[in-house]
Design a protein around this motif. Sequence first.
Motif, PDB file in Angstrom:
ATOM      1  N   GLU A 250       0.814  -1.218   0.000  1.00 20.09           N
ATOM      2  CA  GLU A 250       0.000   0.000   0.000  1.00 20.09           C
ATOM      3  C   GLU A 250       0.847   1.267   0.000  1.00 20.09           C
ATOM      4  O   GLU A 250       0.385   2.334  -0.376  1.00 20.09           O
ATOM      5  CB  GLU A 250      -0.929   0.012   1.219  1.00 20.09           C
ATOM      6  N   SER A 251       2.091   1.164   0.472  1.00 22.15           N
ATOM      7  CA  SER A 251       2.943   2.347   0.594  1.00 22.15           C
ATOM      8  C   SER A 251       3.946   2.397  -0.561  1.00 22.15           C
ATOM      9  O   SER A 251       4.778   1.492  -0.720  1.00 22.15           O
ATOM     10  CB  SER A 251       3.691   2.323   1.931  1.00 22.15           C
ATOM     11  N   PHE A 252       3.847   3.465  -1.375  1.00 18.06           N
ATOM     12  CA  PHE A 252       4.711   3.600  -2.548  1.00 18.06           C
ATOM     13  C   PHE A 252       5.330   4.993  -2.610  1.00 18.06           C
ATOM     14  O   PHE A 252       4.701   5.983  -2.229  1.00 18.06           O
ATOM     15  CB  PHE A 252       3.908   3.380  -3.841  1.00 18.06           C
ATOM     16  N   LEU A 253       6.566   5.055  -3.100  1.00 13.32           N
ATOM     17  CA  LEU A 253       7.194   6.309  -3.509  1.00 13.32           C
ATOM     18  C   LEU A 253       7.379   6.217  -5.021  1.00 13.32           C
ATOM     19  O   LEU A 253       8.062   5.303  -5.500  1.00 13.32           O
ATOM     20  CB  LEU A 253       8.571   6.463  -2.860  1.00 13.32           C
ATOM     21  N   ILE A 254       6.764   7.119  -5.769  1.00 14.53           N
ATOM     22  CA  ILE A 254       6.902   7.109  -7.224  1.00 14.53           C
ATOM     23  C   ILE A 254       7.384   8.485  -7.667  1.00 14.53           C
ATOM     24  O   ILE A 254       6.814   9.504  -7.285  1.00 14.53           O
ATOM     25  CB  ILE A 254       5.574   6.747  -7.909  1.00 14.53           C
ATOM     26  N   SER A 255       8.461   8.504  -8.441  1.00 13.75           N
ATOM     27  CA  SER A 255       9.047   9.784  -8.827  1.00 13.75           C
ATOM     28  C   SER A 255       9.763   9.654 -10.167  1.00 13.75           C
ATOM     29  O   SER A 255      10.203   8.566 -10.543  1.00 13.75           O
ATOM     30  CB  SER A 255      10.030  10.245  -7.745  1.00 13.75           C
ATOM     31  N   MET A 256       9.892  10.783 -10.873  1.00 14.29           N
ATOM     32  CA  MET A 256      10.634  10.787 -12.126  1.00 14.29           C
ATOM     33  C   MET A 256      12.130  10.731 -11.835  1.00 14.29           C
ATOM     34  O   MET A 256      12.610  11.344 -10.886  1.00 14.29           O
ATOM     35  CB  MET A 256      10.312  12.047 -12.934  1.00 14.29           C
ATOM     36  N   ILE A 257      12.847   9.976 -12.645  1.00 18.79           N
ATOM     37  CA  ILE A 257      14.296   9.904 -12.518  1.00 18.79           C
ATOM     38  C   ILE A 257      14.881  11.284 -12.836  1.00 18.79           C
ATOM     39  O   ILE A 257      14.548  11.891 -13.847  1.00 18.79           O
ATOM     40  CB  ILE A 257      14.873   8.841 -13.460  1.00 18.79           C
ATOM     41  N   GLY A 258      15.742  11.763 -11.966  1.00 18.04           N
ATOM     42  CA  GLY A 258      16.276  13.110 -12.108  1.00 18.04           C
ATOM     43  C   GLY A 258      17.269  13.249 -13.243  1.00 18.04           C
ATOM     44  O   GLY A 258      17.674  12.267 -13.889  1.00 18.04           O
ATOM     45  N   SER A 259      17.708  14.468 -13.467  1.00 20.89           N
ATOM     46  CA  SER A 259      18.578  14.772 -14.608  1.00 20.89           C
ATOM     47  C   SER A 259      19.927  14.063 -14.527  1.00 20.89           C
ATOM     48  O   SER A 259      20.455  13.605 -15.536  1.00 20.89           O
ATOM     49  CB  SER A 259      18.815  16.284 -14.680  1.00 20.89           C
ATOM     50  N   ALA A 260      20.495  13.957 -13.321  1.00 17.69           N
ATOM     51  CA  ALA A 260      21.831  13.364 -13.181  1.00 17.69           C
ATOM     52  C   ALA A 260      21.831  11.892 -13.567  1.00 17.69           C
ATOM     53  O   ALA A 260      22.718  11.419 -14.279  1.00 17.69           O
ATOM     54  CB  ALA A 260      22.335  13.535 -11.756  1.00 17.69           C
ATOM     55  N   VAL A 261      20.836  11.144 -13.109  1.00 17.64           N
ATOM     56  CA  VAL A 261      20.736   9.724 -13.453  1.00 17.64           C
ATOM     57  C   VAL A 261      20.100   9.551 -14.829  1.00 17.64           C
ATOM     58  O   VAL A 261      20.551   8.740 -15.649  1.00 17.64           O
ATOM     59  CB  VAL A 261      19.924   8.962 -12.381  1.00 17.64           C
ATOM     60  N   GLY A 262      19.059  10.338 -15.107  1.00 16.90           N
ATOM     61  CA  GLY A 262      18.322  10.205 -16.364  1.00 16.90           C
ATOM     62  C   GLY A 262      19.147  10.529 -17.594  1.00 16.90           C
ATOM     63  O   GLY A 262      18.863  10.009 -18.688  1.00 16.90           O
ATOM     64  N   SER A 263      20.193  11.344 -17.432  1.00 14.76           N
ATOM     65  CA  SER A 263      21.077  11.645 -18.562  1.00 14.76           C
ATOM     66  C   SER A 263      21.781  10.386 -19.057  1.00 14.76           C
ATOM     67  O   SER A 263      22.184  10.303 -20.225  1.00 14.76           O
ATOM     68  CB  SER A 263      22.132  12.682 -18.158  1.00 14.76           C
ATOM     69  N   HIS A 264      21.926   9.398 -18.174  1.00 12.90           N
ATOM     70  CA  HIS A 264      22.616   8.159 -18.538  1.00 12.90           C
ATOM     71  C   HIS A 264      21.653   7.006 -18.816  1.00 12.90           C
ATOM     72  O   HIS A 264      21.979   6.113 -19.601  1.00 12.90           O
ATOM     73  CB  HIS A 264      23.576   7.754 -17.420  1.00 12.90           C
ATOM     74  N   SER A 265      20.490   7.015 -18.185  1.00 14.13           N
ATOM     75  CA  SER A 265      19.549   5.901 -18.386  1.00 14.13           C
ATOM     76  C   SER A 265      18.584   6.167 -19.538  1.00 14.13           C
ATOM     77  O   SER A 265      18.105   5.238 -20.186  1.00 14.13           O
ATOM     78  CB  SER A 265      18.768   5.621 -17.102  1.00 14.13           C
ATOM     79  N   GLY A 266      18.287   7.446 -19.788  1.00 12.17           N
ATOM     80  CA  GLY A 266      17.452   7.808 -20.928  1.00 12.17           C
ATOM     81  C   GLY A 266      15.955   7.719 -20.648  1.00 12.17           C
ATOM     82  O   GLY A 266      15.521   7.181 -19.628  1.00 12.17           O
ATOM     83  N   PRO A 267      15.143   8.249 -21.573  1.00 14.98           N
ATOM     84  CA  PRO A 267      13.686   8.175 -21.433  1.00 14.98           C
ATOM     85  C   PRO A 267      13.213   6.721 -21.460  1.00 14.98           C
ATOM     86  O   PRO A 267      13.835   5.856 -22.078  1.00 14.98           O
ATOM     87  CB  PRO A 267      13.173   8.927 -22.670  1.00 14.98           C
ATOM     88  N   GLY A 268      12.102   6.481 -20.761  1.00 18.12           N
ATOM     89  CA  GLY A 268      11.495   5.156 -20.798  1.00 18.12           C
ATOM     90  C   GLY A 268      12.025   4.175 -19.769  1.00 18.12           C
ATOM     91  O   GLY A 268      11.543   3.050 -19.670  1.00 18.12           O
ATOM     92  N   THR A 269      13.001   4.587 -18.975  1.00 18.06           N
ATOM     93  CA  THR A 269      13.538   3.703 -17.931  1.00 18.06           C
ATOM     94  C   THR A 269      12.489   3.494 -16.836  1.00 18.06           C
ATOM     95  O   THR A 269      11.788   4.431 -16.445  1.00 18.06           O
ATOM     96  CB  THR A 269      14.809   4.309 -17.316  1.00 18.06           C
TER      97      THR A 269
END
Length: 285
Positions: free
Chosen positions: A256-275
Amino acid sequence: MSITIITDSASDLPVNYYKENNVTLLPLRVHLNDKEYLDQETISSKDVYAEIRKGAMPKTSQASPAALMELFEQMAQKNEPCLYIAFSSQLSGTYQTAMMVREEILEKYPDFEFEIIDSKCASLGQGLAVHHAVEFLKTNPSFTDFVAKVKEYCIHMEHIFTVDDLDFLAQGGRVSKASAFVGGLLNIKPLLHVEDGKLIPLEKLRGRKKVLRRMVDLMKERGEDLAHQTIAISHGDDEATAFALRDMIKEEFGCESFLISMIGSAVGSHSGPGTIALFFLNKKL
């Protein structure tokens, strides 16, 4: 006891989380289209993903020694115990630089209680460790117990994730180019995890639905007492898929307890959209 928590922007928690929970945020740096930005401060994840989709290839760098020195000295002058939960040393040089700056600070302020943990985590794996630290702090622990408990959280943090294109990770040196040889062949999707702070490819599956199903299966194999955990899911500008994974987990385990968030710029620059990345503890603590 009042204890200050520091973390860097690789932790990928929602921006308001840090302010609401008195967590000091250290921004990492993003280099995009010949300009330098501070993650979470002067550039948003949405902007980074939009530029990547246009063909841009952002790069990142750790916080500067000067920024670390300024922040740590501010904390030392307050003379309150302080813990910095840092991005995995296998993915960034931030931890090593922070440790060197810490030595200088402690020479000047020898009574300052200050520890830095190499979380061996990334994205909301690191963020979930911060979240657990925030909650544990409410029990008013000693500084020694607090540091030990946070280290334990980090050791038992599971990361399971999939990316749309492994080339992003390969170009940033996060996985080998050989491991990145999947391309878009037959809609093959890679599944990875984190082992001792490193990104390790696990499997290749055909289609996003099979990947999500396999993530839930791995969660069942590795997790413990999942229904009573806070489960974290981060995403590369793909909230719909993150919610779909959340619903599968709710149905499977009753979480029932979730943390959902967009991957930030520092990590997302390497993992890319759709991760899509999933985080939970593999042991009841």
